[in-house]
Design a protein around this motif. Structure first.
Motif, PDB file in Angstrom:
ATOM      1  N   UNK A  36      -7.039   1.016  -0.914  1.00 44.95           N
ATOM      2  CA  UNK A  36      -7.079   0.695   0.515  1.00 44.95           C
ATOM      3  C   UNK A  36      -6.914   1.958   1.348  1.00 44.95           C
ATOM      4  N   UNK A  37      -7.524   1.952   2.525  1.00 47.19           N
ATOM      5  CA  UNK A  37      -7.459   3.117   3.411  1.00 47.19           C
ATOM      6  C   UNK A  37      -6.025   3.433   3.815  1.00 47.19           C
ATOM      7  N   UNK A  38      -5.187   2.406   4.002  1.00 48.43           N
ATOM      8  CA  UNK A  38      -3.781   2.637   4.336  1.00 48.43           C
ATOM      9  C   UNK A  38      -3.090   3.426   3.234  1.00 48.43           C
ATOM     10  N   UNK A  39      -3.330   3.086   1.982  1.00 47.12           N
ATOM     11  CA  UNK A  39      -2.733   3.827   0.866  1.00 47.12           C
ATOM     12  C   UNK A  39      -3.181   5.286   0.876  1.00 47.12           C
ATOM     13  N   UNK A  40      -4.448   5.506   1.154  1.00 43.81           N
ATOM     14  CA  UNK A  40      -4.955   6.876   1.167  1.00 43.81           C
ATOM     15  C   UNK A  40      -4.321   7.689   2.293  1.00 43.81           C
ATOM     16  N   UNK A  69      -3.833  15.246  11.128  1.00 39.65           N
ATOM     17  CA  UNK A  69      -5.131  14.662  10.773  1.00 39.65           C
ATOM     18  C   UNK A  69      -5.058  13.765   9.543  1.00 39.65           C
ATOM     19  N   UNK A  70      -3.915  13.744   8.845  1.00 37.63           N
ATOM     20  CA  UNK A  70      -3.821  12.950   7.619  1.00 37.63           C
ATOM     21  C   UNK A  70      -4.052  11.475   7.886  1.00 37.63           C
ATOM     22  N   UNK A  71      -3.631  11.008   9.055  1.00 36.09           N
ATOM     23  CA  UNK A  71      -3.781   9.583   9.387  1.00 36.09           C
ATOM     24  C   UNK A  71      -5.002   9.333  10.265  1.00 36.09           C
ATOM     25  N   UNK A  72      -5.885  10.322  10.371  1.00 33.24           N
ATOM     26  CA  UNK A  72      -7.037  10.207  11.276  1.00 33.24           C
ATOM     27  C   UNK A  72      -8.318   9.800  10.572  1.00 33.24           C
ATOM     28  N   UNK A  73      -8.362   9.895   9.259  1.00 27.46           N
ATOM     29  CA  UNK A  73      -9.623   9.710   8.552  1.00 27.46           C
ATOM     30  C   UNK A  73      -9.980   8.234   8.427  1.00 27.46           C
ATOM     31  N   UNK A 128      -5.847  15.367  -2.844  1.00 30.62           N
ATOM     32  CA  UNK A 128      -6.444  14.469  -1.867  1.00 30.62           C
ATOM     33  C   UNK A 128      -7.778  13.926  -2.388  1.00 30.62           C
ATOM     34  N   UNK A 129      -8.561  14.785  -3.010  1.00 30.51           N
ATOM     35  CA  UNK A 129      -9.853  14.336  -3.533  1.00 30.51           C
ATOM     36  C   UNK A 129      -9.671  13.254  -4.596  1.00 30.51           C
ATOM     37  N   UNK A 130      -8.706  13.444  -5.500  1.00 28.10           N
ATOM     38  CA  UNK A 130      -8.479  12.470  -6.576  1.00 28.10           C
ATOM     39  C   UNK A 130      -8.018  11.133  -6.005  1.00 28.10           C
ATOM     40  N   UNK A 131      -7.135  11.169  -5.016  1.00 31.27           N
ATOM     41  CA  UNK A 131      -6.612   9.930  -4.435  1.00 31.27           C
ATOM     42  C   UNK A 131      -7.671   9.216  -3.601  1.00 31.27           C
ATOM     43  N   UNK A 132      -8.496   9.970  -2.887  1.00 23.77           N
ATOM     44  CA  UNK A 132      -9.469   9.365  -1.969  1.00 23.77           C
ATOM     45  C   UNK A 132     -10.725   8.863  -2.667  1.00 23.77           C
ATOM     46  N   UNK A 133     -10.976   9.283  -3.914  1.00 21.71           N
ATOM     47  CA  UNK A 133     -12.242   8.956  -4.570  1.00 21.71           C
ATOM     48  C   UNK A 133     -12.400   7.482  -4.936  1.00 21.71           C
ATOM     49  N   UNK A 134     -11.404   6.794  -5.515  1.00 20.36           N
ATOM     50  CA  UNK A 134     -11.624   5.386  -5.907  1.00 20.36           C
ATOM     51  C   UNK A 134     -11.947   4.506  -4.714  1.00 20.36           C
ATOM     52  N   UNK A 174       0.833  -1.207   0.000  1.00 26.32           N
ATOM     53  CA  UNK A 174       0.000   0.000   0.000  1.00 26.32           C
ATOM     54  C   UNK A 174       0.869   1.258   0.000  1.00 26.32           C
ATOM     55  N   UNK A 175       2.009   1.209   0.700  1.00 22.95           N
ATOM     56  CA  UNK A 175       2.931   2.342   0.703  1.00 22.95           C
ATOM     57  C   UNK A 175       3.484   2.576  -0.696  1.00 22.95           C
ATOM     58  N   UNK A 176       3.883   1.505  -1.381  1.00 23.74           N
ATOM     59  CA  UNK A 176       4.410   1.627  -2.747  1.00 23.74           C
ATOM     60  C   UNK A 176       3.351   2.211  -3.676  1.00 23.74           C
TER      61      UNK A 176
END
Length: 773
Positions: free
Chosen positions: A116-120, A428-432, A106-112, A69-71
């Motif tokens: 996985x949530x970890x990647x986001x 907050x980046x890791x809080x969602x 952030x919107x583009x990455x979070x939309x699909x 997910x990090x990659x």
């Protein structure tokens, strides 16, 4: 319980030490590695954050999955951020431009929905570092090198996580599942022993003690099942498609559910016994139960270990006993008092026969086209891919929420302190999460954790200022402490992670200025980020958790009423009841989540949340969910093998059942309407126009089941009387002994379930009365 507590402490301590080791690897690399490497690892703070996110409570398989997910996140961020920097230009990156770029990215990455949530989360943090860093360095920012440095710091955290997970030996998900499976099998065997001791006991006090011990073991079983399900996914990342990972391990969670439901049924049966000893349990049945317990324990042993078959064969002299039906010789005792014991025996029969009581219709394949048609297969694959990447409404809301919160956090953080503007977004980046959460509780825990970690870091940096080379030593005990803090109710995951990161950012880095000034600035930036996070969460989810729990309770009552109406002995359960039961389980699970959130959230100026009432309601509804599993299984069996009963007797049974369904369903429907209104008086006023008094139905939902419990008992008694007659007819038929025995137990079990559903409905009625009053 002590034997289960000590392994839990050891597991948590081992995970904490691995987390400390991973953080130490990051600290040594950023503080003591050669200068060219240190110049490239310009964001050690994000290395620590990546490590904390990956390692905690993870296995090797889960760590490898998180590294993937990090990659994936890093490739997205580097490609998009390089494009943005090239189009805009680092010299023109103002606070407003950085916030706008942050929001759009952030919107583009979070939309699909397939990401996985970890990647986001990883991508959110990387975007913060790239865009805020560009504002800080201005025209000196190199378009390609800068995002690459962020990626390198992230990769360091992922690599440190893998190395820590390998020392001193790999923590494999396979062995974690195997160990949890072993502990669960021991737990199940112990519960079975306690429950059989209780029903066979000749002393009421001894029986109650055995039941109490069995219930305490049930809590441990729930945690073990949760641990197994948590680690199953990691197994696929360790050794996929190898004999080491057999297919039965992949279906382990389902198999354990097949075992857990009958054991829960035994507990319900014992809880319904009025007194001990139970009259119908004679010495012959006690011997049967003990022998059956031995057989089930041996099956558990066989499921725990891949041992040769001769190690788990039935002892000599016992085979004949196991071949006999559990219930063979009592026919005239189907009364209220005997139903719990009969239901107990039915659950034993389920365990002995490995009957599929927890089958889920949702697991059936949706594509039913012929396999030989390659074009059809391609279309099916395309549809599955489209469904996985297609953004849903929930994904759109999640993406919009993250975009607005991080955009404002970055903008306000840069205005307050340009040099330390990272922390408002990183906090907050890791809080969602994709759904709701206890917003105020999470924000409060993160604020307290940040302050606690910062103070710890400043104190020990002052104490070690003369021996700066040993500044990493205080990190080790703090990581261990905060790891246990993550499992506390006061701080939870959010507070524990914030406390760990707060100290790491001071003790594990260099060249950030005066420590006390940095700590104050970071706490202020964190408060800015948490304020944006809280406001956006409240904006998107303005309804209180208590209100959501109330609404979800109403929906759960509706789903429960649908399940009750779906009980029909003429047709198999697969025609609809199992699907309704699956929906009911989903509703009850959501209700449990909202109740937990409502209990932790502040009341402000509202009335206190009635947590005790809701928890009792949740207990009744959870019990009804389990009972409906047995009802669905009974339906399948009775609809197939009810030839022994006459048509007239079947008609009486079905008529009684329909009457009970109407009474229970009407009560649930009225209770659902009461919960949806503000008061009982308002409901009664609105109901006068809907209910005709000539029909004999009162608009008061608390009168639907009758003026007292005796009326409901009388209705159930009629149903049980006809079941008793059906039992006698079946037993006097010419069928095989085993089929007769199963039919007797199945009919008796159905009677117990219907009676218990009625009782739990009246319990819910009383709790709703307390709520509306």
């Amino acid at each position: 319980m002590e034997n289960q507590i000590h392994p839990l402490w050891r597991v948590r301590l081992a995970a904490a030490l691995r987390t400390a080791l991973a953080c130490t690897i990051v600290g040594c690399a950023t503080l003591y590695s050669p200068k060219p490497i240190r110049n490239f690892l310009t964001y050690p703070s994000y290395s620590y954050m990546t490590t904390i996110l990956i390692v905690s409570d993870a296995t090797l398989g889960q760590t490898l999955m998180s590294c993937w997910h990090v990659v994936y996140a890093t490739c997205q961020v580097v490609a998009s951020s390089v494009l943005v920097l090239w189009l805009v230009g680092p010299a023109r990156f103002t606070n407003e431009v950085a916030a706008a770029a942050m929001a759009v990215s952030v919107f583009v990455v979070a939309l699909p929905g397939s990401t996985h949530l970890m990647s986001k989360r990883i991508a959110f943090g990387q975007f913060v570092n790239v865009y805020v860093g560009t504002v800080v360095y201005g025209s000196n920012t190199r378009i390609v090198v800068h995002p690459t440095q962020v990626a390198a710091s992230t990769a360091l955290g992922a690599l440190a996580s893998v190395l820590a997970m390998m020392f001193p030996y790999p923590r494999l998900a396979y062995y974690e599942v195997k160990n949890s499976w072993r502990l669960y099998a021991e737990n199940a065997s112990q519960r079975l022993t306690r429950f059989i001791e209780a029903i066979s006991s000749q002393d009421n006090r001894v029986a109650l003690e055995s039941i109490s011990k069995g219930k305490s073991l049930s809590k441990g079983a729930a945690k073990l099942l949760q641990s197994i399900n948590h680690n199953l996914e990691g197994m696929l990342w360790e050794r996929p498609d190898i004999k080491f990972l057999r297919p039965n391990h992949r279906e382990l969670g389902h198999k354990l559910q097949e075992m857990e439901i009958p054991i829960k049924g035994m507990e319900m049966a014992l809880s319904s016994c009025s007194s001990f000893p139970v009259d119908m349990i004679d010495q012959g049945l006690r011997d049967h139960l003990l022998n059956s317990q031995l057989q089930i324990s041996l099956k558990l042993l066989q499921s725990k270990y891949p041992v040769p078959s001769e190690a788990t064969t039935v002892p000599e002299g016992q085979t004949e006993i196991f071949d006999k039906p559990l219930w063979t010789n009592k026919t005239n005792t189907t009364t209220h008092q005997d139903l719990p014991a009969l239901f107990f025996l039915y659950c034993m029969e389920l365990l002995l026969g490995d009957l599929p009581i927890a089958r889920n219709p949702g697991n059936t394949p949706k594509c039913k086209e012929k396999r030989g048609d390659s074009q059809t297969q391609a279309q099916c694959i395309c549809k599955r891919v489209w469904r996985s990447i297609r953004p849903s409404l929930g994904n759109f809301i999640f993406a919009l929420k993250c975009s607005i919160a991080l955009g404002f956090a970055v903008f306000l953080g840069l205005i307050y302190n340009k040099e330390q503007g990272y922390w408002s977004g990183l906090t907050i980046a890791i809080s969602f999460i994709t759904g709701r959460q206890a917003t105020f509780t999470v924000a409060n825990a993160r604020a307290q954790g940040t302050a606690l970690g910062s103070v710890y870091g400043i104190i020990f940096l002052f104490l070690f200022q003369k021996v700066d080379q040993l500044r990493l030593l205080p990190i080790l005990p703090w990581i261990v402490f905060t790891h246990f803090l993550r499992h506390s109710k006061m701080y939870g995951q959010a507070g524990g992670i914030s406390a760990a990161i707060g100290a790491l950012l001071i003790l594990g880095r260099e060249n950030y200025g005066q420590p006390s000034a940095f700590a104050i600035a970071r706490i202020a930036e964190a408060c800015i980020g948490l304020t944006c996070f809280t406001l956006v969460e409240v904006l998107f989810y303005p309804m209180r958790a208590a209100t959501l729990a109330k609404n979800q309770f109403s929906q759960s009552l509706g789903a429960l009423g649908d399940c009750v109406q779906g009980i029909n002995l003429c047709v198999p359960a697969s025609t609809g009841l199992r699907e309704k039961h699956r929906k009911l389980k989903s509703h009850v699970k959501k209700l449990e989540t909202f109740i937990e959130e409502a209990e932790t959230e502040p009341n402000f100026w509202f009335l206190p949340f009635q947590g005790d009432c809701y928890n009792r309601i949740l207990g009744s509804m959870s019990k009804m969910v389990d009972l409906l599993s047995f009802v669905a299984h009974n339906k399948d069996f009775i609809s197939q093998k009810s030839e022994g009963a006459s048509q007239e007797l079947k008609h009486h049974m079905y008529t009684d059942l329909e009457l009970l369904k109407v009474k229970i369903g009407s009560s649930l429907k009225c209770l659902e309407q009461v919960i949806s209104t503000k008061s009982l008086a308002a409901f009664e006023k609105a109901a006068q126009s809907e209910y005709d008094s000539e029909m004999g139905i009162s608009p008061n939902p608390f009168m639907i089941l009758g003026t007292c419990d005796e009326e409901a008992d009388a209705m159930v008694s009629n149903f049980l009387q006809h079941i008793k007659e059906a039992v006698e007819r079946v037993h006097n038929s010419d069928g095989e002994v085993k089929d007769v025995s199963q039919m007797v137990l199945c009919l008796s079990s159905l009677g117990f379930c219907i009676r218990s559903l009625t009782e739990e409905t009246m319990k819910i009625k009383e709790e709703v009365r307390k709520l509306v009053e």
